[in-house]
Every structure is written in C-alpha cells, then in structure tokens.
Design a protein around this motif. Structure first.
Motif, PDB file in Angstrom:
ATOM      1  N   UNK A  14     -67.923  20.910 -12.706  1.00 54.80           N
ATOM      2  CA  UNK A  14     -69.141  20.216 -12.271  1.00 54.80           C
ATOM      3  C   UNK A  14     -68.872  19.382 -11.022  1.00 54.80           C
ATOM      4  N   UNK A  15     -67.755  18.642 -11.024  1.00 56.37           N
ATOM      5  CA  UNK A  15     -67.399  17.857  -9.837  1.00 56.37           C
ATOM      6  C   UNK A  15     -67.118  18.759  -8.645  1.00 56.37           C
ATOM      7  N   UNK A  16     -66.398  19.849  -8.861  1.00 55.77           N
ATOM      8  CA  UNK A  16     -66.072  20.765  -7.774  1.00 55.77           C
ATOM      9  C   UNK A  16     -67.333  21.364  -7.157  1.00 55.77           C
ATOM     10  N   UNK A  17     -68.281  21.736  -7.977  1.00 58.15           N
ATOM     11  CA  UNK A  17     -69.539  22.293  -7.467  1.00 58.15           C
ATOM     12  C   UNK A  17     -70.346  21.237  -6.718  1.00 58.15           C
ATOM     13  N   UNK A  18     -70.360  20.030  -7.255  1.00 61.93           N
ATOM     14  CA  UNK A  18     -71.133  18.941  -6.642  1.00 61.93           C
ATOM     15  C   UNK A  18     -70.592  18.577  -5.260  1.00 61.93           C
ATOM     16  N   UNK A  21     -67.964  20.361  -3.537  1.00 61.33           N
ATOM     17  CA  UNK A  21     -67.445  21.469  -2.745  1.00 61.33           C
ATOM     18  C   UNK A  21     -65.965  21.356  -2.433  1.00 61.33           C
ATOM     19  N   UNK A  22     -65.219  20.733  -3.356  1.00 62.72           N
ATOM     20  CA  UNK A  22     -63.782  20.537  -3.165  1.00 62.72           C
ATOM     21  C   UNK A  22     -63.084  20.891  -4.476  1.00 62.72           C
ATOM     22  N   UNK A  23     -61.945  21.547  -4.390  1.00 65.27           N
ATOM     23  CA  UNK A  23     -61.161  21.841  -5.593  1.00 65.27           C
ATOM     24  C   UNK A  23     -60.566  20.543  -6.138  1.00 65.27           C
ATOM     25  N   UNK A  24     -60.398  20.478  -7.436  1.00 61.80           N
ATOM     26  CA  UNK A  24     -59.893  19.272  -8.077  1.00 61.80           C
ATOM     27  C   UNK A  24     -58.497  18.894  -7.596  1.00 61.80           C
ATOM     28  N   UNK A  25     -57.611  19.889  -7.428  1.00 63.64           N
ATOM     29  CA  UNK A  25     -56.256  19.560  -6.996  1.00 63.64           C
ATOM     30  C   UNK A  25     -56.231  18.987  -5.587  1.00 63.64           C
ATOM     31  N   UNK A  26     -57.159  19.434  -4.728  1.00 59.52           N
ATOM     32  CA  UNK A  26     -57.270  18.903  -3.369  1.00 59.52           C
ATOM     33  C   UNK A  26     -57.777  17.466  -3.403  1.00 59.52           C
ATOM     34  N   UNK A  27     -58.827  17.225  -4.198  1.00 59.28           N
ATOM     35  CA  UNK A  27     -59.369  15.875  -4.323  1.00 59.28           C
ATOM     36  C   UNK A  27     -58.318  14.930  -4.886  1.00 59.28           C
ATOM     37  N   UNK A  28     -57.596  15.371  -5.920  1.00 61.74           N
ATOM     38  CA  UNK A  28     -56.619  14.505  -6.576  1.00 61.74           C
ATOM     39  C   UNK A  28     -55.482  14.138  -5.624  1.00 61.74           C
ATOM     40  N   UNK A  29     -55.017  15.090  -4.846  1.00 58.42           N
ATOM     41  CA  UNK A  29     -53.951  14.808  -3.870  1.00 58.42           C
ATOM     42  C   UNK A  29     -54.419  13.762  -2.860  1.00 58.42           C
ATOM     43  N   UNK A  73     -67.623   8.381  -8.776  1.00 57.90           N
ATOM     44  CA  UNK A  73     -67.406   9.766  -9.198  1.00 57.90           C
ATOM     45  C   UNK A  73     -65.966  10.201  -8.950  1.00 57.90           C
ATOM     46  N   UNK A  74     -65.422   9.836  -7.800  1.00 54.90           N
ATOM     47  CA  UNK A  74     -64.060  10.260  -7.485  1.00 54.90           C
ATOM     48  C   UNK A  74     -63.056   9.607  -8.423  1.00 54.90           C
ATOM     49  N   UNK A  75     -63.299   8.362  -8.809  1.00 51.26           N
ATOM     50  CA  UNK A  75     -62.434   7.699  -9.772  1.00 51.26           C
ATOM     51  C   UNK A  75     -62.473   8.390 -11.121  1.00 51.26           C
ATOM     52  N   UNK A  76     -63.685   8.737 -11.563  1.00 52.93           N
ATOM     53  CA  UNK A  76     -63.833   9.454 -12.831  1.00 52.93           C
ATOM     54  C   UNK A  76     -63.211  10.843 -12.745  1.00 52.93           C
ATOM     55  N   UNK A  77     -63.466  11.516 -11.633  1.00 55.41           N
ATOM     56  CA  UNK A  77     -62.928  12.859 -11.414  1.00 55.41           C
ATOM     57  C   UNK A  77     -61.401  12.846 -11.470  1.00 55.41           C
TER      58      UNK A  77
END
Length: 64
Positions: free
Chosen positions: A19-23, A25-33, A49-53
C-alpha cells in the motif's frame, strides 16, 4: 508465535508495504535506506507515513 501466526503476520505486513509502495511510487527497501540515512521526504505531510512505513518494514525484516 507459532509458524502459522508468523506467516499470517508476514503477509499482513507485506500488504501494508505494498500500500505504501503504491501510494508513494517507491520500493520499501529504497525508502528504508533513505530513511535510515536521515533523508527527509520531499513533502512534510509524508513524514508520519514514512515513519510508520519504516517501522512496518523493520518489523517485516525481523519476521523474515
């Protein structure tokens, strides 16, 4: 936590990550890094959202 509960938890976390990735447009591993590196989201409204993600992703990694 038994195996069946663990697998169900992993699937639920994966749904949240998708859901976060679709919202955003970024893969989770990219956002987390980026999150771990201290990068700020481009919009201040995304901070919560990014904190929760990041929390969901970290928990997903532990469950793996």
């Amino acid at each position: 936590m038994d195996l069946q509960s663990l697998i169900a938890d992993i699937h639920a976390l994966e749904q949240q990550l998708l859901e976060f990735e679709r919202k955003y447009g970024v893969r989770s591993e990219t956002m987390y890094a980026a999150y771990v590196a201290g990068e700020e989201p481009e919009d201040d409204a995304w901070v919560l959202d990014f904190g929760e993600w990041a929390s969901v992703y970290k928990l997903w990694l532990r469950r793996q």
